[in-house]
Design a protein around this motif. Structure first.
Motif, PDB file in Angstrom:
ATOM      1  N   VAL A 363      33.526  46.214  31.694  1.00  0.00           N
ATOM      2  CA  VAL A 363      32.865  45.271  30.784  1.00  0.00           C
ATOM      3  C   VAL A 363      31.611  44.765  31.489  1.00  0.00           C
ATOM      4  O   VAL A 363      31.302  45.176  32.618  1.00  0.00           O
ATOM      5  CB  VAL A 363      33.769  44.067  30.415  1.00  0.00           C
ATOM      6  N   LYS A 364      30.906  43.854  30.852  1.00  0.00           N
ATOM      7  CA  LYS A 364      29.756  43.228  31.487  1.00  0.00           C
ATOM      8  C   LYS A 364      30.216  42.464  32.719  1.00  0.00           C
ATOM      9  O   LYS A 364      31.078  41.585  32.637  1.00  0.00           O
ATOM     10  CB  LYS A 364      29.075  42.282  30.505  1.00  0.00           C
ATOM     11  N   ALA A 365      29.647  42.798  33.866  1.00  0.00           N
ATOM     12  CA  ALA A 365      30.009  42.145  35.130  1.00  0.00           C
ATOM     13  C   ALA A 365      28.734  41.955  35.930  1.00  0.00           C
ATOM     14  O   ALA A 365      28.225  42.898  36.552  1.00  0.00           O
ATOM     15  CB  ALA A 365      31.019  42.983  35.905  1.00  0.00           C
ATOM     16  N   THR A 366      28.196  40.733  35.910  1.00  0.00           N
ATOM     17  CA  THR A 366      26.913  40.462  36.554  1.00  0.00           C
ATOM     18  C   THR A 366      27.054  39.956  37.981  1.00  0.00           C
ATOM     19  O   THR A 366      26.049  39.852  38.685  1.00  0.00           O
ATOM     20  CB  THR A 366      26.124  39.425  35.744  1.00  0.00           C
ATOM     21  N   TRP A 367      28.274  39.652  38.405  1.00  0.00           N
ATOM     22  CA  TRP A 367      28.449  39.082  39.738  1.00  0.00           C
ATOM     23  C   TRP A 367      28.193  40.107  40.847  1.00  0.00           C
ATOM     24  O   TRP A 367      27.905  39.740  41.988  1.00  0.00           O
ATOM     25  CB  TRP A 367      29.852  38.490  39.894  1.00  0.00           C
ATOM     26  N   ALA A 368      28.327  41.395  40.513  1.00  0.00           N
ATOM     27  CA  ALA A 368      28.107  42.447  41.504  1.00  0.00           C
ATOM     28  C   ALA A 368      27.359  43.604  40.857  1.00  0.00           C
ATOM     29  O   ALA A 368      27.554  43.916  39.683  1.00  0.00           O
ATOM     30  CB  ALA A 368      29.430  42.942  42.075  1.00  0.00           C
ATOM     31  N   GLU A 369      26.511  44.252  41.636  1.00  0.00           N
ATOM     32  CA  GLU A 369      25.795  45.428  41.146  1.00  0.00           C
ATOM     33  C   GLU A 369      26.738  46.626  41.054  1.00  0.00           C
ATOM     34  O   GLU A 369      26.683  47.399  40.093  1.00  0.00           O
ATOM     35  CB  GLU A 369      24.630  45.744  42.082  1.00  0.00           C
ATOM     36  N   ARG A 370      27.602  46.793  42.048  1.00  0.00           N
ATOM     37  CA  ARG A 370      28.497  47.937  42.123  1.00  0.00           C
ATOM     38  C   ARG A 370      29.493  47.690  43.246  1.00  0.00           C
ATOM     39  O   ARG A 370      29.404  46.685  43.969  1.00  0.00           O
ATOM     40  CB  ARG A 370      27.705  49.219  42.405  1.00  0.00           C
ATOM     41  N   ILE A 371      30.422  48.606  43.395  1.00  0.00           N
ATOM     42  CA  ILE A 371      31.326  48.609  44.542  1.00  0.00           C
ATOM     43  C   ILE A 371      30.897  49.746  45.457  1.00  0.00           C
ATOM     44  O   ILE A 371      30.817  50.904  45.028  1.00  0.00           O
ATOM     45  CB  ILE A 371      32.800  48.800  44.118  1.00  0.00           C
ATOM     46  N   ASP A 372      30.598  49.429  46.688  1.00  0.00           N
ATOM     47  CA  ASP A 372      30.183  50.450  47.656  1.00  0.00           C
ATOM     48  C   ASP A 372      31.398  51.279  48.062  1.00  0.00           C
ATOM     49  O   ASP A 372      32.369  50.745  48.621  1.00  0.00           O
ATOM     50  CB  ASP A 372      29.567  49.783  48.884  1.00  0.00           C
ATOM     51  N   LEU A 373      31.372  52.560  47.776  1.00  0.00           N
ATOM     52  CA  LEU A 373      32.549  53.400  48.019  1.00  0.00           C
ATOM     53  C   LEU A 373      32.788  53.657  49.500  1.00  0.00           C
ATOM     54  O   LEU A 373      33.923  53.912  49.906  1.00  0.00           O
ATOM     55  CB  LEU A 373      32.405  54.727  47.269  1.00  0.00           C
ATOM     56  N   ALA A 374      31.756  53.589  50.306  1.00  0.00           N
ATOM     57  CA  ALA A 374      31.933  53.822  51.734  1.00  0.00           C
ATOM     58  C   ALA A 374      32.693  52.675  52.391  1.00  0.00           C
ATOM     59  O   ALA A 374      33.634  52.891  53.176  1.00  0.00           O
ATOM     60  CB  ALA A 374      30.574  54.021  52.402  1.00  0.00           C
ATOM     61  N   SER A 375      32.313  51.446  52.063  1.00  0.00           N
ATOM     62  CA  SER A 375      32.965  50.277  52.674  1.00  0.00           C
ATOM     63  C   SER A 375      34.087  49.717  51.819  1.00  0.00           C
ATOM     64  O   SER A 375      34.946  48.980  52.311  1.00  0.00           O
ATOM     65  CB  SER A 375      31.929  49.184  52.925  1.00  0.00           C
ATOM     66  N   ALA A 400      37.951  39.535  32.868  1.00  0.00           N
ATOM     67  CA  ALA A 400      37.759  40.660  31.965  1.00  0.00           C
ATOM     68  C   ALA A 400      39.101  41.210  31.505  1.00  0.00           C
ATOM     69  O   ALA A 400      39.234  41.727  30.403  1.00  0.00           O
ATOM     70  CB  ALA A 400      36.960  41.753  32.672  1.00  0.00           C
ATOM     71  N   HIS A 401      40.096  41.109  32.357  1.00  0.00           N
ATOM     72  CA  HIS A 401      41.472  41.486  32.025  1.00  0.00           C
ATOM     73  C   HIS A 401      42.369  40.461  32.695  1.00  0.00           C
ATOM     74  O   HIS A 401      42.237  40.206  33.888  1.00  0.00           O
ATOM     75  CB  HIS A 401      41.797  42.895  32.538  1.00  0.00           C
ATOM     76  N   ASN A 402      43.262  39.867  31.923  1.00  0.00           N
ATOM     77  CA  ASN A 402      44.154  38.862  32.467  1.00  0.00           C
ATOM     78  C   ASN A 402      45.566  39.434  32.557  1.00  0.00           C
ATOM     79  O   ASN A 402      45.743  40.634  32.741  1.00  0.00           O
ATOM     80  CB  ASN A 402      44.086  37.593  31.612  1.00  0.00           C
ATOM     81  N   TRP A 403      46.595  38.601  32.419  1.00  0.00           N
ATOM     82  CA  TRP A 403      47.968  39.050  32.698  1.00  0.00           C
ATOM     83  C   TRP A 403      48.539  39.960  31.620  1.00  0.00           C
ATOM     84  O   TRP A 403      49.524  40.666  31.871  1.00  0.00           O
ATOM     85  CB  TRP A 403      48.900  37.849  32.887  1.00  0.00           C
TER      86      TRP A 403
END
Length: 693
Positions: A363-375, A400-403
């Motif tokens: 979904v829309k997630a502005t807190w992060a650009e991406r997840i770095d796959l290396a780290s 974005a997804h709860n319980w």
């Protein structure tokens, strides 16, 4: 024999068995192919919420009809994932009141009430009740809001044993489902939003209730020593005197057992307080907040972890489902864990070693650009830690997804996720780290300035998302009503079922999302459905009722019209060619505020009442706009009477219906609350004068 062979092909039986012969153990809970029973929270250890039954499919779904329904008298929460074992449905509603019902007829067999309201005290203010139960070797297991873990005889409903898993006077409580495996039952707790709570998970002997091991999810005071090398390691990622704030990391929902690797995976929650600058002022990742933690199932020893949000600051819990599957990646099968936490990303993690395989936004997630796959770490956007005092980011604390659990269909290769799109506003202006406390008496236990204003109906929206975990891309999506919809079931008949806030149970084609069938439940619903087979017939069952986390959201939830106790709480069961009739229920309608024109509102008292009301908003709704089963105080006559209000709020007159006692409130406090409620009722009354232009 030919009939039995046909039923076996349909996934309805694994062998011919008579009534009372099913023994729920590791073998049953690990069996992905036998759809006869739904014996675990996610059916099996994999937590896939997938039924191999295919008697009901895309071709005949329009023949699905009501087999029977059962009206429930227990007040309060109706959000539990039911279980079905050997022709009996088990579930908890309200404050962990456990029921057993004949799956063929809907007849109530027994009911066990742990009398949580009498035992919970102030903990009754912190949550809404139960979301799930467990079954093992003839016993039903449940947590209670006051912190007990109970075992009840599945045949008689008699209490077998009960243990207190928390301190009676702390801020911990239980709403999540226990998990059982290898003769053990494990349970976590909630509470990190409400004070200085340090999270842990405890394993007990399933037969006796004897404690076997306990794993803390965040470190305590180093001066007291560390319970394990894992806690010593984790302490190096914290700064300041974090233990005075508890730390958080509670496991309040999802846990998964891996029978292949003999491991337990914990999904951990937010920090206590949320604000990283307060609990760990020198920075640090703060392990094991917002993480998946793998433990040895026999000993509880730490094996590995993956942290979705290092130094968490936004209530981005990772306590959502952890689905176990095997995917073919780069030409070889890999044992993976599929995870969609609050933060808006979908993760595929190697179960053998905890290494990240892939992660993408769903979904829309502005807190992060991406997840770095290396780290494996997020690449955070600038300013999202409200460094300048405030930040508006997607998603917000509702996630974005709860319980509400997602489901995975191995044949389709898709995960079906109830997701939502709603931002969060974070503000810590004016909070002094030198004087801040989230201890007893604090009115700001999360370390940010949280408004108690009403949430408008256009603040967020939701949809059912079909996600391809292998290719990390969307397959399809369909919009769903409002923000808060139910958990998901998928079946080998290429179907996906979900209950909606609008009051319907809907079936979709698992391959393309086409709506194939719907049924009006008579009330908005958030509980997940289940499927099982009795006497060779496939059934679908769901608990219907509008409560749980929905009550907090003010107008955003109230828009559906299910506010108040007039609406039903019921168990419904469906079968092909079912012909039962559902009892009528009141149509959805907004509550009508009441007003006393002779009541003179004191503006100063109303302001004081607004501050006090924050303790009421969790149940009665933001801005005094109730969103669900709990009464709307603007429409209640109780606050019109000083004496009646005192009897309910301070005297405990409605304790048995789940209304907590606020004995600490003074006469002046009660009067201030009444002025605030009168102000809110008058402002929203249909005869209220329009404001001057």
């Amino acid at each position: 024999m030919r009939c039995a062979a046909v039923l076996l092909a349909l996934g309805i039986i694994a062998s011919v068995a008579g009534a009372g012969t099913v023994v729920v153990d590791d073998r049953i809970l690990a069996d992905e192919d036998n759809g006869r029973d739904w014996a675990g929270y996610g059916r099996t250890f994999s937590e896939q919420r997938h039924s191999p039954l295919r008697q009901i499919d895309t071709q005949n779904i329009r023949r699905l009809g009501l087999a029977w329904s059962l009206e429930l008298e227990t007040p309060g929460n109706v959000a539990t994932a039911p279980l079905e074992v050997d022709g009996v449905i088990y579930f908890g509603v309200g404050l962990s009141v456990i029921h057993a019902v004949d799956a063929r007829t809907g007849k109530l067999l027994w009911r066990y009430d742990p009398e949580t309201a009498k035992a919970a005290g102030a903990k009754l203010r912190l949550a809404w009740g139960i979301r799930g139960i467990a079954f093992w070797n003839g016993k039903v297991y449940s947590g209670t809001q006051d912190g007990r873990l109970i075992a009840v005889d599945a045949n008689s409903g008699a209490l077998v044993w009960s243990v207190m898993t928390v301190d009676k006077n702390d801020r911990r409580y239980i709403t999540g489902a226990p998990r059982v495996f290898d003769g053990k039952v494990i349970i976590g707790h909630g509470g990190a939003d409400f004070g200085p709570v340090r999270g842990y998970v405890t394993a007990y002997d399933a037969e006796s209730g004897r404690q076997l091991w306990r794993f803390h999810t965040v470190p305590g005071n180093p001066a007291d020593g560390f319970e394990s090398p894992a806690m010593e390691m984790a302490a190096k990622t914290w700064t300041g005197q974090w233990w005075k704030f508890g730390g958080g990391g509670t496991v309040w929902n999802a846990m998964s057992y891996d029978p292949e690797l003999k491991r337990v995976y914990l999904g951990t929650g937010n920090g206590a307080p949320w604000n990283h600058k307060l609990r760990s002022p020198g920075g640090g990742d703060n392990l094991f907040l917002c993480s998946i933690v793998a433990l040895d199932a026999e000993t509880g020893a730490y094996l590995w972890h993956y942290q979705t949000n290092p130094g968490e600051s936004w209530d981005f819990n990772s306590t959502m489902d952890m689905v176990l599957a095997t995917l073919s990646i780069d030409g070889r099968p890999r044992r993976v864990l599929l995870h969609a936490p609050k933060n808006g990303f979908f993760y595929v993690i190697d179960r053998d070693n905890g290494k990240l395989i892939s992660a993408e936004k769903i979904v829309k997630a502005t807190w992060a650009e991406r997840i770095d796959l290396a780290s494996g770490r997020p690449v955070e956007a600038a300013g999202v830690r409200y460094e300048n005092g405030e930040a508006l980011i997607w998603p917000g604390p509702f996630g974005a997804h709860n319980w509400q659990p997602m489901a995975y269909n191995p044949a389709a290769g898709l995960v079906y996720i109830p997701v939502r799109d709603m931002p969060g506003y974070y503000n810590d202006k004016g909070i002094d780290p030198a004087t801040y406390s989230n201890g007893p008496g604090s009115r700001n236990t999360n370390g940010i300035n949280i408004s108690s204003s009403d949430i408008p109906i256009d603040a967020g929206h939701s949809f059912l998302l079909a996600w391809d975990p292998l290719r990390q891309r969307e397959a399809w999506r369909v919009p769903t009503p409002g923000l808060w919809n139910g958990g998901v079931l998928t079946t080998a008949g290429n179907l996906v079922f979900q209950g909606h806030a609008g009051g319907k149970l809907v079936a979709y084609d698992a391959r393309d999302g086409r709506e194939l069938w719907s049924y009006s439940l008579g009330v908005g619903t958030i509980a997940p459905p289940i499927s099982y087979a009795v006497d060779g017939r496939q059934y679908i069952s769901i608990l219907a009722g509008w409560t749980g986390g929905t009550v907090l959201l003010g107008s955003l939830s109230a828009q559906h019209g299910w506010v108040g106790r007039a609406y039903p709480r019921r168990l419904l069961t469906f079968v092909l060619d079912g012909r039962a009739q559902l009892p009528a229920s009141p149509p959805p309608a907004p509550p009508l505020p009441v007003d006393d024109p002779d009541f003179v509102i004191d503006a100063a008292k109303a302001r004081d009442g607004a501050a006090l009301y924050r303790a009421c908003a969790l149940c009665h709704g933001m801005g005094a706009v109730a969103g669900g089963y709990i009464p709307d105080l603007r429409a209640s006559t109780v606050p019109l009477s000083k004496e009646a209000f005192e009897r309910v709020v301070r005297g405990g007159a409605l304790l048995e219906r789940g209304m907590p006692v606020f004995g600490e409130l003074s006469d002046e406090d009660l009067e201030a609350l009444r002025h605030y409620l009168r102000e809110r009722a008058r402002a929203s009354h249909p005869d209220a004068a329009a404001p001057d232009p």
